[in-house]
Design an enzyme around this catalytic site. Structure first.
Site, PDB file in Angstrom:
ATOM      1  N   HIS A  78       0.814  -1.216   0.000  1.00  0.00           N
ATOM      2  CA  HIS A  78       0.000   0.000   0.000  1.00  0.00           C
ATOM      3  C   HIS A  78       0.851   1.272   0.000  1.00  0.00           C
ATOM      4  O   HIS A  78       0.571   2.222  -0.728  1.00  0.00           O
ATOM      5  CB  HIS A  78      -0.938  -0.033   1.217  1.00  0.00           C
ATOM      6  N   GLU A 114       2.125   1.818  -3.374  1.00  0.00           N
ATOM      7  CA  GLU A 114       1.088   2.395  -4.246  1.00  0.00           C
ATOM      8  C   GLU A 114       1.072   3.928  -4.102  1.00  0.00           C
ATOM      9  O   GLU A 114       0.983   4.660  -5.089  1.00  0.00           O
ATOM     10  CB  GLU A 114      -0.269   1.782  -3.879  1.00  0.00           C
ATOM     11  N   HIS A 115       1.198   4.419  -2.862  1.00  0.00           N
ATOM     12  CA  HIS A 115       1.241   5.873  -2.657  1.00  0.00           C
ATOM     13  C   HIS A 115       2.505   6.490  -3.268  1.00  0.00           C
ATOM     14  O   HIS A 115       2.457   7.547  -3.885  1.00  0.00           O
ATOM     15  CB  HIS A 115       1.216   6.193  -1.158  1.00  0.00           C
ATOM     16  N   GLU A 152      -4.180   7.766   6.859  1.00  0.00           N
ATOM     17  CA  GLU A 152      -5.245   7.097   6.112  1.00  0.00           C
ATOM     18  C   GLU A 152      -5.825   5.943   6.934  1.00  0.00           C
ATOM     19  O   GLU A 152      -7.029   5.741   6.992  1.00  0.00           O
ATOM     20  CB  GLU A 152      -4.724   6.569   4.768  1.00  0.00           C
TER      21      GLU A 152
END
Lengths: 431, 469
Positions: free
Chosen positions: A59, A62-63, A139
């Site tokens: 994740h 991905e950022h 997040e």
């Protein structure tokens, strides 16, 4: 009743697929309603592929993919997408990671250039790495800690999947996120971001020959690489049957339900379509059996529904969720649920199965309307290992499900690993 | 013997070499730019897929019998039809004070059986043909939608007409749906975001109906009777306040008769409670709600503009630059991208009829919240004081115009746009003119609007969470 002649099998999307020499699979779904296109690049790797203890790597990567490459440094990717009117985003799942843009067709080549570039050229500064790690930490707080029901969902997942990697949150735990290093991200990137581990989906105002030419032009130069052996997932004990009861501050209303580690396109795939029919029959929509029995007749529940997702690299997920009617205890509701389920199974007949299938088939055409929906469904199924032929022939696969298939699928489900969960207010909270 | 020189040195030799070198370097550089160096403009201008002048031809249609006007757009890419419609001023803000919740309850009950079909029979009829009928009550308007395949159009029209003309409101269904509302009222309290939104509405609107809980109150819901629901439908859903848009695989004639068949069952006109414009005190205030949650969520409200206000486009563009788009807005760059203080920060124009707003918000963990709050206010004020640059304006216009076609991805969305065009009186040719409206906004207009609306002393703030100090 006489059998009627059915029209030729309609394909779900009327698309096409092909592979580039470097192993990239390309799916094209023409839709000429508006001069726009959905461009999606899916990697067949997600949080389950992280090294133990390095939860959140997929994740965070991905950022970081929005934080610059050798050619397109810093946040220029976002600026370019912005000035070209694109809606650009990405998401990470347990089994995959996807990057996507919805654009005017004249901007497609730009997006393809940028997406191909960041498959190999990622270059992130220490400062940006630190910032983005803070952002994914925020997040996680926003998605989980601000939402007591989401917190329960994570606990339920841990109870069901135990040592299976599906037990872990996609975001990583708060502790894991704060310990992630650049090395963790780089390892994941170098291992999995390759054309032969990816699927490109183009849905919209484009034809197949043009799509082929452009895919070749922008992605064709990327080198294939050796990938790790396909991941082996642990096998769960079929007799596993857990219970989780949780109360939380802020929770004001009760939920009860069951989650199953169910068949998928990769685990007992022969049950997939029969289980889809079973789910529709039991608990999808307000004409389903559980709604009729638990909500309308017994008045034990306000809602009762099922959901089934077979698109997974390991087991699929089948869930039953219900909200008790006022004055009904969660235990009472769960008892009634078991009874209603058994009763509905006993009532299952050839006619009921045909009726359910008819309902499922009637809505398939809507999936062709929005190229965004089509791209998402096609990509998610493909990275779960479903062949293009099978995706296109959903209609036929549903039609072939028989009454006996559904009964058998129900037995398989009953004997699958499962967890029963209750979420309720803390004692003293007014219900 | 001396050999003749093999070549004569030209007096211009040096110059020629230099020239040749320049030409070579220039050529290589041009080739490099074209074939190797990244040039985003070229990728777009030389794209094999050209930008198309996509003009959605919207037409106005009139039904033969009841003379109902609607907007219509034909597209047969997929054999489906969608109709979007709304009844103006019939949303929950018009609920009588003693029957708060009735608009939403009626919306939920309209698909629970009609005419000779009880709830189950009605839902079976929808499910077996995958026909979608849905109703909802917003603040201002009561909305509905129809989605069907072309094959099932006549059955879909029949069922929708039945739902609007002969709703049953069977006692069992009414009391069951009321339970859903009580449950939803409890769940609002589980989410910091909804607790905060309700609280902000109360602070902003006080005695105005916009202060209400959209779901009503448990006491008023309990008191709503079948007769009340019937009266609600009769008074609020009539052809007088109807707006409709039809899109998809349906001819003009079919669309016109669809209007008659569905809305012919309604009365010519009704009786609607009048809701006055809200008078809001926007002078800077701050509310903090203690609540156990992982982050502190913050929302902001300031005066906005109506859709038909001359300031609309300038403010729309100014907002785009401040917090309107993804990760490139000023707020996002400052608070998220450069500092990592939040996962998301945004601002937008709220267009509720009785109180247009500028809204904004973000969420941060307690140790970062004060800093994020400070930066937010700084950016808000800077927008008012210094305005935007010509380059920022250009960038925003590029985004707003290039992204415009993206909204035509689905037939249901197109039908909704047709309805919105009529609600806001944008005109039949709006879709052709809209990008020009954006292009024509000048730097002076944007900065004048920014100065007028972005002002820290006219910004109401509310936040919820576990505050550190």
């Amino acid at each position: 009743m006489l059998a009627s002649v059915s029209p030729a099998q309609a394909k779900l999307f009327n698309g096409e697929t092909f592979y580039l020499d470097n192993g990239l699979q390309v799916i094209v779904i023409p839709n000429h309603k508006a001069p726009i296109v959905k461009h999606m690049l899916w990697y067949k790797s997600g949080s389950v592929d992280e090294r133990p203890g390095r939860g959140g790597s997929a994740h965070l990567l991905e950022h970081l993919m929005f934080r610059g490459t050798r050619k397109i440094p810093g946040t220029r990717f976002n600026d370019l997408m912005e000035e070209n009117g694109a809606e650009s985003n990405a998401f990470t799942g347990q089994d995959m990671t996807a990057y996507h843009q919805l654009l005017d067709i004249s901007r497609l080549e730009l997006a393809m250039f940028l997406e191909a570039d960041r498959m190999r050229g990622l270059e992130v500064s220490d400062k940006d790495f630190g910032l983005e790690r803070k952002i994914v930490f925020e997040e996680r707080l926003q998605r989980i800690d601000n939402n007591p029901a989401a917190y329960f969902g994570e606990a339920l997942r841990r109870s069901l999947w135990q040592e299976h990697p599906y037990a872990r949150p996609v975001s990583g735990t708060a502790e894991e996120i704060l310990q992630l290093t650049r090395q963790d991200i780089e390892d994941f990137y170098k291992t999995y971001y390759a054309p032969n581990n990816a699927v490109l989906v183009l849905a919209g105002d484009i034809d197949v020959p043009t799509a082929r030419r452009l895919a070749e032009k922008y992605y064709g130069g990327l080198k294939k690489q050796k990938l790790p052996a396909p991941k082996e997932f642990p096998k769960l004990e079929n007799s596993f049957n857990a219970k989780l009861r949780m109360s939380r501050p802020n929770i004001k209303s009760v939920r009860a339900g069951k989650n199953f580690a169910a068949p998928s396109y990769n685990v007992r795939p022969e049950e997939v379509y029969a289980l889809s029919v079973l789910s529709a029959y039991m608990g999808e929509g307000e004409t389903s059996k559980l709604h009729k029995k638990l909500v309308l007749r017994d008045k034990k529940a306000l809602t009762a529904e099922t959901a089934y997702d077979p698109a997974a690299r390991s087991y699929g997920n089948f869930s039953i969720g219900a909200v008790p009617a006022p004055g009904v205890s969660p235990e009472d509701l769960l008892d009634s649920l078991d009874k209603a389920w058994a009763e509905a199974l006993a009532e299952l007949s050839v006619d009921e199965v045909e009726k359910t299938k008819q309902r499922m088939l009637a809505g398939l055409v809507y999936l062709r309307d929005n190229p965004e929906d089509a791209a998402y469904i096609a990509g998610a199924m493909t990275v779960a290992g479903v062949s293009w032929e099978e995706i296109e022939n959903q209609e036929n696969a549903i039609k072939q499900v028989t009454y006996k298939d559904v009964l058998k699928a129900a037995r398989v489900l009953q004997n699958s690993p499962q967890v029963t969960g209750i979420l309720e207010p803390e004692k003293g909270e007014n219900r | 013997m001396t050999h003749p020189p093999l070549y004569r040195k030209s007096p211009y030799r040096g110059l020629k070499i230099v020239l040749l070198a320049v030409i070579l370097i220039y050529g290589v550089a041009a080739g490099y730019r074209k074939y190797f160096r990244f040039n985003p403009e070229t990728l777009v201008t030389e794209s094999v897929l050209k930008n198309k002048n996509f003009e959605v031809p919207v037409e106005e249609i009139v039904s033969p019998k009841y003379k109902i006007k609607a907007y219509w757009f034909y597209d047969n890419t997929t054999p489906i039809v969608s109709m979007s419609f709304l009844f103006k001023n019939a949303g929950y803000a018009t609920d009588g004070a003693e029957e708060q919740g009735i608009a939403q309850l009626a919306a939920a009950l309209l698909t629970e059986g009609a005419g000779g079909l009880d709830g189950q029979a009605f839902k079976e009829a929808l499910a077996e043909r995958a026909i979608g009928i849905a109703f909802s009550a917003g603040k201002d308007d009561f909305q509905g939608s129809l989605l069907t395949t072309r094959d099932n159009l006549s059955r879909a029209a029949e069922l929708l007409a039945l739902a609007l003309g002969q709703p049953r409101f069977d006692t069992g269904d009414v009391s069951r749906l009321k339970q859903h509302f009580y449950e939803a009222l409890k769940r609002q309290k589980e989410q910091p975001a909804s607790v905060l939104a309700l609280e902000l509405n109360q602070k902003l609107y006080g005695a105005h109906p916009y202060a209400r809980n959209p779901l009503g109150k448990a006491e008023t819901i309990a008191a709503i009777s079948r007769a009340d629901l019937r009266r609600f439908v009769r008074d609020n859903l009539s052809r007088q306040n109807l707006i409709a848009g039809i899109a998809g695989d349906i001819s003009r004639e079919e669309a016109e008769s669809l209007l008659d068949e569905v809305f012919g069952v309604l009365n010519d006109n009704g009786r609607i409670n009048f809701v006055r414009d809200a008078e809001v005190d926007f002078s800077a205030r701050r509310f903090e709600i203690k609540y156990p949650s992982g982050q502190i969520m913050s929302v902001k409200a300031a005066r906005g503009v109506r859709r038909d206000d001359a300031d609309f486009y300038p403010l729309f563009v100014a907002n785009q630059i401040l917090g309107g788009s993804g990760l490139t807005s000023r707020l996002s760059k400052e608070i998220r991208e450069e500092k990592g203080l939040t996962y998301g920060v945004y601002s937008y124009l709220g267009l509720d009829d009785k109180s247009p707003l500028l809204m904004a918000g973000f969420a941060s963990s307690p140790d970062k919240y004060r800093e994020a709050e400070r930066l937010f206010e700084e950016q808000w004020q800077k927008m008012g004081t210094a305005g935007v640059s010509a380059a920022e304006l250009e960038q925003a216009k590029k985004y707003l115009t290039a992204s415009y076609n993206l909204r035509f991805a689905s037939i249901m969305t197109i039908a909704d746009i047709l309805t919105a065009m009529q609600k806001y009186n944008l005109g039949l040719d709006f879709l052709q003119k809209r990008n020009a409206y954006v292009q024509n906004v000048t730097l002076e207009e944007v900065n004048r609007a920014a100065k007028k609306y972005f002002d820290r002393s006219r910004l109401v703030s509310a936040a919820i969470g576990g505050f550190e100090n």
